[in-house]
Design a protein around this motif. Structure first.
Motif, PDB file in Angstrom:
ATOM      1  N   ARG A  96      16.645  37.986   4.435  1.00 19.80           N
ATOM      2  CA  ARG A  96      16.852  38.311   5.850  1.00 19.80           C
ATOM      3  C   ARG A  96      18.335  38.425   6.146  1.00 19.80           C
ATOM      4  O   ARG A  96      19.086  37.477   5.926  1.00 19.80           O
ATOM      5  N   GLN A  97      18.727  39.615   6.557  1.00 16.63           N
ATOM      6  CA  GLN A  97      20.099  39.870   7.019  1.00 16.63           C
ATOM      7  C   GLN A  97      21.155  39.365   6.035  1.00 16.63           C
ATOM      8  O   GLN A  97      22.116  38.700   6.418  1.00 16.63           O
ATOM      9  N   GLY A  98      20.977  39.670   4.790  1.00 14.06           N
ATOM     10  CA  GLY A  98      21.980  39.318   3.797  1.00 14.06           C
ATOM     11  C   GLY A  98      21.761  37.993   3.109  1.00 14.06           C
ATOM     12  O   GLY A  98      22.426  37.708   2.110  1.00 14.06           O
ATOM     13  N   PHE A  99      20.855  37.172   3.625  1.00 14.66           N
ATOM     14  CA  PHE A  99      20.540  35.897   2.979  1.00 14.66           C
ATOM     15  C   PHE A  99      19.289  36.059   2.127  1.00 14.66           C
ATOM     16  O   PHE A  99      18.365  36.787   2.498  1.00 14.66           O
ATOM     17  N   GLY A 100      19.259  35.352   1.031  1.00 18.45           N
ATOM     18  CA  GLY A 100      18.086  35.408   0.178  1.00 18.45           C
ATOM     19  C   GLY A 100      17.857  34.093  -0.550  1.00 18.45           C
ATOM     20  O   GLY A 100      18.811  33.411  -0.943  1.00 18.45           O
ATOM     21  N   ILE A 101      16.589  33.725  -0.688  1.00 20.69           N
ATOM     22  CA  ILE A 101      16.205  32.538  -1.455  1.00 20.69           C
ATOM     23  C   ILE A 101      15.089  32.952  -2.405  1.00 20.69           C
ATOM     24  O   ILE A 101      14.137  33.630  -2.008  1.00 20.69           O
ATOM     25  N   ASN A 102      15.210  32.546  -3.642  1.00 19.66           N
ATOM     26  CA  ASN A 102      14.208  32.882  -4.642  1.00 19.66           C
ATOM     27  C   ASN A 102      13.860  31.632  -5.442  1.00 19.66           C
ATOM     28  O   ASN A 102      14.747  30.935  -5.944  1.00 19.66           O
ATOM     29  N   SER A 103      12.573  31.339  -5.541  1.00 19.70           N
ATOM     30  CA  SER A 103      12.122  30.190  -6.334  1.00 19.70           C
ATOM     31  C   SER A 103      11.121  30.675  -7.373  1.00 19.70           C
ATOM     32  O   SER A 103      10.305  31.566  -7.099  1.00 19.70           O
ATOM     33  N   ILE A 104      11.184  30.102  -8.559  1.00 14.80           N
ATOM     34  CA  ILE A 104      10.334  30.512  -9.675  1.00 14.80           C
ATOM     35  C   ILE A 104       9.733  29.268 -10.321  1.00 14.80           C
ATOM     36  O   ILE A 104      10.432  28.277 -10.557  1.00 14.80           O
ATOM     37  N   VAL A 105       8.434  29.329 -10.598  1.00 14.44           N
ATOM     38  CA  VAL A 105       7.750  28.259 -11.308  1.00 14.44           C
ATOM     39  C   VAL A 105       7.224  28.831 -12.621  1.00 14.44           C
ATOM     40  O   VAL A 105       6.462  29.803 -12.621  1.00 14.44           O
ATOM     41  N   ARG A 106       7.650  28.240 -13.748  1.00 15.33           N
ATOM     42  CA  ARG A 106       7.216  28.692 -15.077  1.00 15.33           C
ATOM     43  C   ARG A 106       6.295  27.635 -15.679  1.00 15.33           C
ATOM     44  O   ARG A 106       6.646  26.457 -15.700  1.00 15.33           O
ATOM     45  N   TYR A 107       5.154  28.085 -16.166  1.00 15.26           N
ATOM     46  CA  TYR A 107       4.185  27.150 -16.739  1.00 15.26           C
ATOM     47  C   TYR A 107       3.856  27.537 -18.169  1.00 15.26           C
ATOM     48  O   TYR A 107       3.516  28.692 -18.452  1.00 15.26           O
ATOM     49  N   ILE A 108       3.971  26.570 -19.064  1.00 14.37           N
ATOM     50  CA  ILE A 108       3.565  26.729 -20.466  1.00 14.37           C
ATOM     51  C   ILE A 108       2.543  25.647 -20.754  1.00 14.37           C
ATOM     52  O   ILE A 108       2.838  24.456 -20.619  1.00 14.37           O
ATOM     53  N   PRO A 109       1.314  26.001 -21.131  1.00 10.49           N
ATOM     54  CA  PRO A 109       0.282  24.988 -21.380  1.00 10.49           C
ATOM     55  C   PRO A 109       0.564  24.193 -22.645  1.00 10.49           C
ATOM     56  O   PRO A 109       1.437  24.550 -23.449  1.00 10.49           O
ATOM     57  N   SER A 110      -0.173  23.120 -22.835  1.00 10.39           N
ATOM     58  CA  SER A 110      -0.018  22.314 -24.045  1.00 10.39           C
ATOM     59  C   SER A 110      -0.530  23.090 -25.257  1.00 10.39           C
ATOM     60  O   SER A 110      -1.318  24.029 -25.130  1.00 10.39           O
ATOM     61  N   TYR A 111      -0.042  22.693 -26.427  1.00  2.73           N
ATOM     62  CA  TYR A 111      -0.486  23.326 -27.667  1.00  2.73           C
ATOM     63  C   TYR A 111      -0.458  22.290 -28.786  1.00  2.73           C
ATOM     64  O   TYR A 111       0.129  21.219 -28.654  1.00  2.73           O
ATOM     65  N   HIS A 112      -1.124  22.597 -29.897  1.00  2.00           N
ATOM     66  CA  HIS A 112      -1.271  21.659 -30.999  1.00  2.00           C
ATOM     67  C   HIS A 112       0.065  21.415 -31.700  1.00  2.00           C
ATOM     68  O   HIS A 112       0.803  22.366 -31.998  1.00  2.00           O
ATOM     69  N   ASP A 113       0.358  20.173 -31.965  1.00  2.00           N
ATOM     70  CA  ASP A 113       1.552  19.806 -32.717  1.00  2.00           C
ATOM     71  C   ASP A 113       1.210  19.774 -34.207  1.00  2.00           C
ATOM     72  O   ASP A 113       0.044  19.649 -34.597  1.00  2.00           O
ATOM     73  N   VAL A 114       2.245  19.878 -35.046  1.00  2.00           N
ATOM     74  CA  VAL A 114       2.077  19.802 -36.499  1.00  2.00           C
ATOM     75  C   VAL A 114       3.199  18.952 -37.076  1.00  2.00           C
ATOM     76  O   VAL A 114       4.239  18.760 -36.445  1.00  2.00           O
ATOM     77  N   VAL A 115       2.994  18.455 -38.271  1.00  2.00           N
ATOM     78  CA  VAL A 115       4.078  17.781 -38.972  1.00  2.00           C
ATOM     79  C   VAL A 115       5.052  18.844 -39.453  1.00  2.00           C
ATOM     80  O   VAL A 115       4.714  20.021 -39.543  1.00  2.00           O
ATOM     81  N   PHE A 116       6.264  18.430 -39.767  1.00  2.00           N
ATOM     82  CA  PHE A 116       7.286  19.392 -40.182  1.00  2.00           C
ATOM     83  C   PHE A 116       6.834  20.143 -41.429  1.00  2.00           C
ATOM     84  O   PHE A 116       6.520  19.541 -42.452  1.00  2.00           O
ATOM     85  N   LEU A 117       6.749  21.476 -41.312  1.00  5.59           N
ATOM     86  CA  LEU A 117       6.341  22.353 -42.408  1.00  5.59           C
ATOM     87  C   LEU A 117       4.960  21.989 -42.956  1.00  5.59           C
ATOM     88  O   LEU A 117       4.681  22.184 -44.135  1.00  5.59           O
ATOM     89  N   GLY A 118       4.097  21.452 -42.083  1.00  4.83           N
ATOM     90  CA  GLY A 118       2.785  21.048 -42.570  1.00  4.83           C
ATOM     91  C   GLY A 118       1.673  21.343 -41.595  1.00  4.83           C
ATOM     92  O   GLY A 118       1.781  22.204 -40.737  1.00  4.83           O
ATOM     93  N   GLY A 119       0.560  20.598 -41.721  1.00  4.96           N
ATOM     94  CA  GLY A 119      -0.623  20.820 -40.915  1.00  4.96           C
ATOM     95  C   GLY A 119      -0.605  20.036 -39.615  1.00  4.96           C
ATOM     96  O   GLY A 119       0.350  19.329 -39.285  1.00  4.96           O
ATOM     97  N   ARG A 120      -1.703  20.157 -38.874  1.00  6.50           N
ATOM     98  CA  ARG A 120      -1.813  19.496 -37.580  1.00  6.50           C
ATOM     99  C   ARG A 120      -1.802  17.978 -37.745  1.00  6.50           C
ATOM    100  O   ARG A 120      -2.305  17.430 -38.723  1.00  6.50           O
TER     101      ARG A 120
END
Length: 371
Positions: A270-294
């Motif tokens: 409005r008249q030169g002013f601006g507000i912008n908000s963003i929400v980013r969502y990343i769901p959970s996912y399976h973890d693994v051992v380093f260079l290995g399986g779940r």
């Protein structure tokens, strides 16, 4: 364009061939066109490539557009993958060729100047809906399918050991002792070469969607927007990891592929002013051992909120003001200072660098002048 310190050149061309228009009065065809395009690249280090694209654009109504395209692409190896400095670290590993005995070989990591380019074929089918009676409303969706050959990746050491006969140059051993010879086993491990290599293919497909609406009110212009990506599959096949290995929803040091993600935003001006908000969502996912399986646990979901304030000094001061064209922006990324979730996959880092930012909350200010 500069590439690898030498030279490259490219030539692009595109032709749009109208097939039918509204004047033809064909039912369900408001407009129909064929687009032919291509790009020729020549790199001093990796050779030549011609990449065509064929697209069909169909508008059944004035508000709906459907586009389907087939294309080929060519990607030279990134400079980082070619010339990343070498690093030699002694890390313990079980040696399957010697009955799983404990070994402490050198892991030789880094770039590989002998990498070859990767090539890909892709299919995209998308639609865009923009009704004339409500031009402030927009909706879009796009299905994509991509197949990549000669991908560049970091081979897992235990995979190289499991397929040692296929990669003899990447596993170095000491000479076998008399007892080793008698037992029919190779000598002790000395070095495992995990520098980048071309090995395998990637097949992936999914859907992108987005929707937005623009609302003009006395209080200003509001624009809520929602976009998301759903990944149907991301499958790799190579002689190290095996055939048809799915990476969707599983942590990976080569780049985690969440099943889906979403971004919602709300802007006000409005008249030169601006507000912008963003929400980013990343769901959970399976973890693994380093260079290995779940490992039976999951990497926690992430909700990150960003915010930005903008001021157009020219609009505030008037068109004849010396401030015309000046714009001030200030904002913060990760406003609530969320910590990256822990993952065992990352080993020393402790967090997934492909999905999180160790900086957490940080602020910025930008002053720009348009001429």
């Amino acid at each position: 364009e500069i590439y690898m310190g030498d030279w490259s050149s490219d030539v692009c061309s595109s032709d749009r061939l109208p097939l039918l228009s509204e004047a033809a009065q064909v039912p369900t065809v408001h407009d129909l066109a064929l687009v032919l395009s291509g790009r020729f690249d020549e790199y001093s280090d990796v050779g030549q490539a011609f990449n065509p694209e064929y697209a069909l654009i169909w508008r059944p109504t004035s508000a709906l557009t459907v586009r389907a395209s087939l294309s080929e692409s060519f990607r030279p190896p990134p400079l980082f993958d070619l010339y990343m400095p070498y690093s030699d670290v002694a890390i313990p590993v079980a040696d399957p060729a010697r009955n799983g005995e404990f070994a402490l070989p050198i892991w030789h990591a880094g770039g590989n100047p002998d990498l070859e380019p990767s090539s890909a074929d892709s299919l995209n089918v998308g639609l865009r809906f923009e009704p004339r009676r409500s031009p402030a409303v927009r909706f879009g969706a796009n299905y994509w399918r991509i197949a990549i050959d000669d991908t560049v990746a970091i081979p897992a050491p235990e995979r190289l050991l499991a397929a040692e006969n296929r990669f003899p140059d990447r596993v170095r051993r000491a000479l076998p002792s008399a007892s080793d010879i008698a037992a029919g086993r190779p000598g002790p491990l000395e070095l495992i070469d995990i520098t980048r290599m071309n090995f395998g293919t990637v097949h992936t497909s999914g859907v992108d969607v987005n929707a937005s609406i623009t609302l003009d009110t006395r209080a200003g212009r509001f624009k809520p927007e929602l976009s998301g990506t759903w990944v149907h599959d991301f499958t790799t096949s190579n002689p190290v990891d095996g055939l048809d290995v799915s990476r969707v929803g599983i942590a990976s040091f080569q780049g985690t592929i969440p099943r889906w993600r979403a971004v919602a935003s709300l802007s006000w001006n409005r008249q030169g002013f601006g507000i912008n908000s963003i929400v980013r969502y990343i769901p959970s996912y399976h973890d693994v051992v380093f260079l290995g399986g779940r490992n039976g646990r999951k990497v926690a979901a992430q909700v990150i909120v960003d915010a930005q304030l903008s001021v157009d000094l020219g609009k505030m001061a008037g068109e004849q003001s010396p401030w015309k064209g000046f714009e001030l922006r200030a904002g913060a990324v990760n406003v609530f200072d969320r910590e990256p979730p822990f993952t065992e996959m990352a080993l020393f880092n402790g967090y997934d660098i492909t999905q999180a930012d160790l900086r957490q909350r940080f602020a910025y200010v930008k002053i720009a002048k348009k001429f």
